[in-house]
Enzyme design. Structure first.
Site, PDB file in Angstrom:
ATOM      1  N   LYS A  52      35.439  -7.920 -51.855  1.00  0.00           N
ATOM      2  CA  LYS A  52      35.906  -7.412 -50.327  1.00  0.00           C
ATOM      3  C   LYS A  52      36.947  -8.578 -49.931  1.00  0.00           C
ATOM      4  CE  LYS A  52      33.950  -7.692 -46.520  1.00  0.00           C
ATOM      5  NZ  LYS A  52      34.665  -8.299 -45.614  1.00  0.00           N
ATOM      6  N   ASP A  83      39.060  -4.878 -46.154  1.00  0.00           N
ATOM      7  CA  ASP A  83      38.107  -5.038 -44.906  1.00  0.00           C
ATOM      8  C   ASP A  83      39.108  -5.074 -43.623  1.00  0.00           C
ATOM      9  OD1 ASP A  83      36.202  -4.908 -43.391  1.00  0.00           O
ATOM     10  OD2 ASP A  83      35.399  -6.850 -43.691  1.00  0.00           O
ATOM     11  N   LYS A  85      39.158  -2.862 -41.222  1.00  0.00           N
ATOM     12  CA  LYS A  85      38.718  -2.153 -40.041  1.00  0.00           C
ATOM     13  C   LYS A  85      39.724  -1.324 -39.211  1.00  0.00           C
ATOM     14  CE  LYS A  85      34.885  -5.561 -39.814  1.00  0.00           C
ATOM     15  NZ  LYS A  85      35.195  -6.596 -40.765  1.00  0.00           N
ATOM     16  N   ASP A  88      43.852   1.825 -35.003  1.00  0.00           N
ATOM     17  CA  ASP A  88      44.768   2.091 -34.298  1.00  0.00           C
ATOM     18  C   ASP A  88      45.115   3.750 -34.137  1.00  0.00           C
ATOM     19  OD1 ASP A  88      47.251   2.093 -32.869  1.00  0.00           O
ATOM     20  OD2 ASP A  88      47.847   0.075 -33.978  1.00  0.00           O
ATOM     21  N   SER A 141      27.263  -6.501 -37.684  1.00  0.00           N
ATOM     22  CA  SER A 141      25.964  -7.213 -37.950  1.00  0.00           C
ATOM     23  C   SER A 141      25.796  -8.021 -36.858  1.00  0.00           C
ATOM     24  CB  SER A 141      26.329  -7.957 -39.095  1.00  0.00           C
ATOM     25  OG  SER A 141      27.371  -8.684 -39.294  1.00  0.00           O
ATOM     26  N   VAL A 207      23.916 -10.928 -44.446  1.00  0.00           N
ATOM     27  CA  VAL A 207      22.590 -11.816 -44.904  1.00  0.00           C
ATOM     28  C   VAL A 207      23.113 -13.211 -44.848  1.00  0.00           C
ATOM     29  CG1 VAL A 207      21.873  -9.853 -46.337  1.00  0.00           C
ATOM     30  CG2 VAL A 207      23.773 -11.117 -47.162  1.00  0.00           C
ATOM     31  N   GLY A 228      29.168 -13.259 -48.306  1.00  0.00           N
ATOM     32  CA  GLY A 228      30.497 -14.308 -48.363  1.00  0.00           C
ATOM     33  C   GLY A 228      30.193 -15.726 -48.394  1.00  0.00           C
TER      34      GLY A 228
HETATM   35  P1  BMP Z   1      29.192 -13.912 -44.741  1.00  0.00           P
HETATM   36  O1  BMP Z   1      28.205 -13.449 -45.756  1.00  0.00           O
HETATM   37  O2  BMP Z   1      30.021 -15.154 -44.754  1.00  0.00           O
HETATM   38  O3  BMP Z   1      28.633 -13.848 -43.068  1.00  0.00           O
HETATM   39  O4  BMP Z   1      30.360 -12.667 -44.465  1.00  0.00           O
HETATM   40  C1  BMP Z   1      30.128 -11.331 -44.134  1.00  0.00           C
HETATM   41  C2  BMP Z   1      31.198 -10.473 -44.324  1.00  0.00           C
HETATM   42  O5  BMP Z   1      31.165  -9.338 -43.959  1.00  0.00           O
HETATM   43  C3  BMP Z   1      32.845 -11.128 -43.683  1.00  0.00           C
HETATM   44  O6  BMP Z   1      33.729 -10.712 -44.564  1.00  0.00           O
HETATM   45  C4  BMP Z   1      32.999 -10.165 -42.522  1.00  0.00           C
HETATM   46  O7  BMP Z   1      34.200  -9.812 -42.043  1.00  0.00           O
HETATM   47  C5  BMP Z   1      31.850  -8.811 -43.051  1.00  0.00           C
HETATM   48  N1  BMP Z   1      31.454  -8.043 -41.807  1.00  0.00           N
HETATM   49  C6  BMP Z   1      30.433  -8.535 -41.077  1.00  0.00           C
HETATM   50  O8  BMP Z   1      29.954  -9.873 -41.219  1.00  0.00           O
HETATM   51  N2  BMP Z   1      29.684  -7.861 -40.245  1.00  0.00           N
HETATM   52  C7  BMP Z   1      30.004  -6.396 -39.910  1.00  0.00           C
HETATM   53  O9  BMP Z   1      29.308  -5.824 -39.175  1.00  0.00           O
HETATM   54  C8  BMP Z   1      31.358  -6.134 -40.837  1.00  0.00           C
HETATM   55  C9  BMP Z   1      31.621  -6.854 -41.639  1.00  0.00           C
HETATM   56  O10 BMP Z   1      32.582  -6.266 -42.405  1.00  0.00           O
END
Ligand code: BMP
Length: 250
Positions: A52, A83, A85, A88, A141, A207, A228
């Site tokens: 992603k 990603d 999102k 518009d 999240s 996570v 990520g």
């Molecule tokens: P990380 O595991 O480093 O926290 O990254 C989470 C990824 O998921 C990021 O790319 C973020 O843009 C995406 N994301 C998120 O964290 N929460 C959401 O609700 C939707 C997402 O796309």
């Protein structure tokens, strides 16, 4: 089923992995970012089922270099989600969707709050024409998602509902290739799973660094876990992605 969905399923089966690797890598120069992203992708490629890429990477590298990364991913046998999102009005969403699809992306995330008619309808139509995927957000999240996705709303028949329940029912009718529900709220994943049924893939970010648990999300009904920083910031993305993949398969 779109080509995107079947490719994720195939990669997931072949690699015994439910992990989608989010590449939000920060590097001072374009060249260093490109090299680091490609290195992380190669290191983790045997342990993930999809990549992603987010808007920061597109802004830093530009769409044509990002398109080269997408090609590299395809050579590894892995699809790539943009990603973006999308949020518009319809004609602008469609312009962005076409640019991303032409850059090679296999699926796009969209902001469900925009609504269907004159918002996401043209994007969904475009994705179906090109056999690509669309992943609407149903509950994000982070904490503040409670203020929108988690708020109580009145549905058309006057009953009080949670926004995410209404959204989950709505996207089910859109016939999409998966939905996004944060891993930080397993109880929401469970409720959404009941609404959308067993066949819609649920992609769950949030996570480890954001506090969500891989196993709790999986047990609540997530299909794929988006990871990520826990992988790309680790010293050894190959070993870390293998370790996380194993947590989900045991
Ligand atoms: P990380 O595991 O480093 O926290 O990254 C989470 C990824 O998921 C990021 O790319 C973020 O843009 C995406 N994301 C998120 O964290 N929460 C959401 O609700 C939707 C997402 O796309």
């Amino acid at each position: 089923m779109s080509r995107f969905r079947s490719e994720v399923e195939k990669a997931s089966r072949e690699r015994c992995s439910r992990i989608v690797l989010a590449l939000d890598i920060l590097e001072p120069s374009k060249d260093r970012l490109y090299e680091k992203a490609l290195w992380v992708m190669r290191e983790a490629s045997e342990n993930v089922c999809c990549f992603k890429i987010g808007i920061p990477t597109v802004l830093k590298l530009g769409l044509s270099d990002v398109s080269r990364l997408v090609e590299e991913a395809h050579d590894m046998g892995l699809p790539v989600i943009m990603d973006c999102k999308l949020g518009d009005v319809g004609h602008v969403n469609k312009m962005m969707a076409i640019l991303y699809f032409e850059a090679g992306f296999d699926a796009l995330t969209v902001n469900t709050l925009v609504g269907f008619e004159g918002g996401l309808d043209s994007v969904i139509e475009e994705s179906k024409k090109r056999d690509r995927g669309i992943l609407p957000l149903v509950y994000m999240s982070h904490k503040g998602a409670e203020e929108t996705f988690g708020q109580t709303v009145l549905s058309k028949d006057g009953t009080a509902r949670k926004m995410y329940e209404v959204l989950a029912e709505r996207v089910k009718r859109w016939d999409v290739d998966g939905i996004v529900v944060g891993a930080t709220r397993p109880e929401v994943i469970r409720e959404v799973r009941d609404i959308v049924g067993p066949d819609t893939p649920i992609y769950s970010p949030g996570v480890i660094f954001q506090g969500g648990s891989l196993r709790d999300a999986l047990e609540a009904g997530s299909t794929y876990l988006i990871v990520g920083r826990a992988i790309y910031l680790s010293e050894n993305p190959r070993e870390e992605s293998a370790r996380l993949k194993k947590i989900l398969s045991t």
